[in-house]
Design an enzyme around this catalytic site. Structure first.
Site, PDB file in Angstrom:
ATOM      1  N   ASP A 220     -68.992 -27.144 -64.594  1.00 40.20           N
ATOM      2  CA  ASP A 220     -69.824 -25.829 -64.432  1.00 40.20           C
ATOM      3  C   ASP A 220     -70.694 -25.998 -63.244  1.00 40.20           C
ATOM      4  O   ASP A 220     -69.942 -26.178 -62.057  1.00 40.20           O
ATOM      5  CB  ASP A 220     -70.697 -25.898 -65.693  1.00 40.20           C
ATOM      6  CG  ASP A 220     -71.672 -24.594 -66.095  1.00 40.20           C
ATOM      7  OD1 ASP A 220     -70.899 -23.730 -66.241  1.00 40.20           O
ATOM      8  OD2 ASP A 220     -72.523 -24.769 -65.601  1.00 40.20           O
TER       9      ASP A 220
ATOM     10  N   HIS B  82     -64.585 -23.788 -72.118  1.00 41.07           N
ATOM     11  CA  HIS B  82     -65.460 -24.171 -71.139  1.00 41.07           C
ATOM     12  C   HIS B  82     -66.095 -25.594 -71.256  1.00 41.07           C
ATOM     13  O   HIS B  82     -66.195 -26.094 -70.079  1.00 41.07           O
ATOM     14  CB  HIS B  82     -66.916 -23.071 -71.143  1.00 41.07           C
ATOM     15  CG  HIS B  82     -67.671 -23.527 -69.835  1.00 41.07           C
ATOM     16  ND1 HIS B  82     -67.346 -23.115 -68.501  1.00 41.07           N
ATOM     17  CD2 HIS B  82     -68.918 -23.868 -69.861  1.00 41.07           C
ATOM     18  CE1 HIS B  82     -68.330 -23.411 -67.836  1.00 41.07           C
ATOM     19  NE2 HIS B  82     -69.322 -23.915 -68.666  1.00 41.07           N
TER      20      HIS B  82
END
Length: 331
Positions: free
Chosen positions: A105, A308
């Site tokens: 991320d 994610h």
């Protein structure tokens, strides 16, 4: 029980940084694991255990603005120059020459910048979900606004009134209930446009994350949580103390980072690995298309059936790939 090494502290780049260090001290090059938003070094708990048990030295910091690490007041204190400088300072503190930097991320954006700015300290780079891209042709915030609208979370994060900070900070457990879930069953729809400044999400997605958290009801959410109650408590306790402003300030420097990167060669000249997650709707595998043009020594690996939070959703597979790649490329 949650298995983490003892928390240690380093004075680095003008701040006190909390970090974890595991595995044999003589192992080189070590791996430095860099978390994203809204996360902590704790996000790497599975990899810290697996890599250290495999005989690989690994460090994981709470990065600037997060957890046990200092949270400076000025927004400019969170630009990419400071974030990369924190990591070189950590190496200095530990008397380490070079490391392999692994980022997920926002941590991915930071680690891809390390060989552009501190090449003499970087042995290799691993991006998890986050691709490396050439410099955007215009300010990335304007790209996000044109593609996704004013309610897109990164656009909202630019608001000096800090409404997102208040929404998340007043609903900490709700925030992690909303975010830390496996994605719903995958639809056939792929992004209809090229990736925008590292975000490959479809413009049709609702990315108004603050409003989604404010309206969230866990009882009506069919998605599977990825955290146990004990694991969630670690995140909730940390962010209840720190709030979310430190991490959101990373986003508030995106225009500044873009402006100050003019003239920077974006070619990555170290061995690199890109780990992609099949079902990440914000950073899909397609966002990594074309990375080979600016990373001559690049390997790609796809983690199937992961959203994610890849290193937490598929910890064994991510750890195994990191161990295999590290041994094959660095001995």
């Amino acid at each position: 029980m949650i298995d983490m090494p003892p928390l240690q502290f380093a004075q680095t780049n003008g701040i006190r940084m909390g970090y974890y260090d595991a595995g044999p001290k003589g192992d080189t090059p070590p791996l430095v694991l860099c978390h994203g938003w809204p996360e902590l070094a704790f996000s790497w708990r599975h990899q810290i255990k697996a890599l250290s048990e495999a005989g690989i030295r690994v460090m994981a910091p709470d990065q600037r603005g997060y957890g046990s690490t200092d949270r400076p007041e000025p927004v400019e204190a969170y630009d990419i120059e400071q974030l990369t400088g924190d990591l070189t300072g950590l190496l200095d503190h530990l008397n380490i020459d070079k490391a392999i930097f692994v980022g997920h991320d926002w941590g991915g954006f930071v680690v891809w910048q390390m060989p552009l700015r501190h090449i003499d300290r970087v042995a290799g780079v691993v991006g998890i979900n986050t691709p490396h891209m050439v410099r955007a042709p215009i300010d990335p915030i304007e790209i996000f606004r044109k593609r996704f609208g004013d309610m897109m979370y990164i656009v909202q994060f630019q608001d000096p009134a800090r409404e997102p900070d208040r929404i998340f900070g007043s609903r900490v457990e709700q925030t992690f209930d909303t975010f830390m879930r496996k994605p719903p069953p995958r639809s056939a729809e792929a992004p209809s446009e090229p990736a925008a400044a590292g975000i490959g999400a479809s413009p049709k997605l609702n990315l108004a994350f603050p409003q989604a958290v404010a309206a969230y009801d866990a009882k009506r959410d069919p998605r599977t949580p990825i955290l146990s109650a004990e694991e969630k408590k670690v995140f909730v306790d940390a962010f209840s103390k720190t709030g979310f402003t430190g991490g959101i300030n990373w986003y508030r420097n995106m225009s500044r980072n873009w402006q100050r990167s003019a003239g920077l060669d974006h070619t990555v000249r170290v061995p690199s690995l890109m780990i992609m997650a099949e079902n990440d709707v914000v950073l899909p595998p397609s966002a990594a298309d074309g990375m080979e043009k600016i990373i001559p020594d690049l390997e790609k690996y796809l983690v199937r059936d992961s959203g994610h939070w890849t290193q937490q959703e598929k910890p064994e597979e991510v750890s195994a790939k990191l161990i295999e790649w590290r041994r094959r490329r660095f001995g």
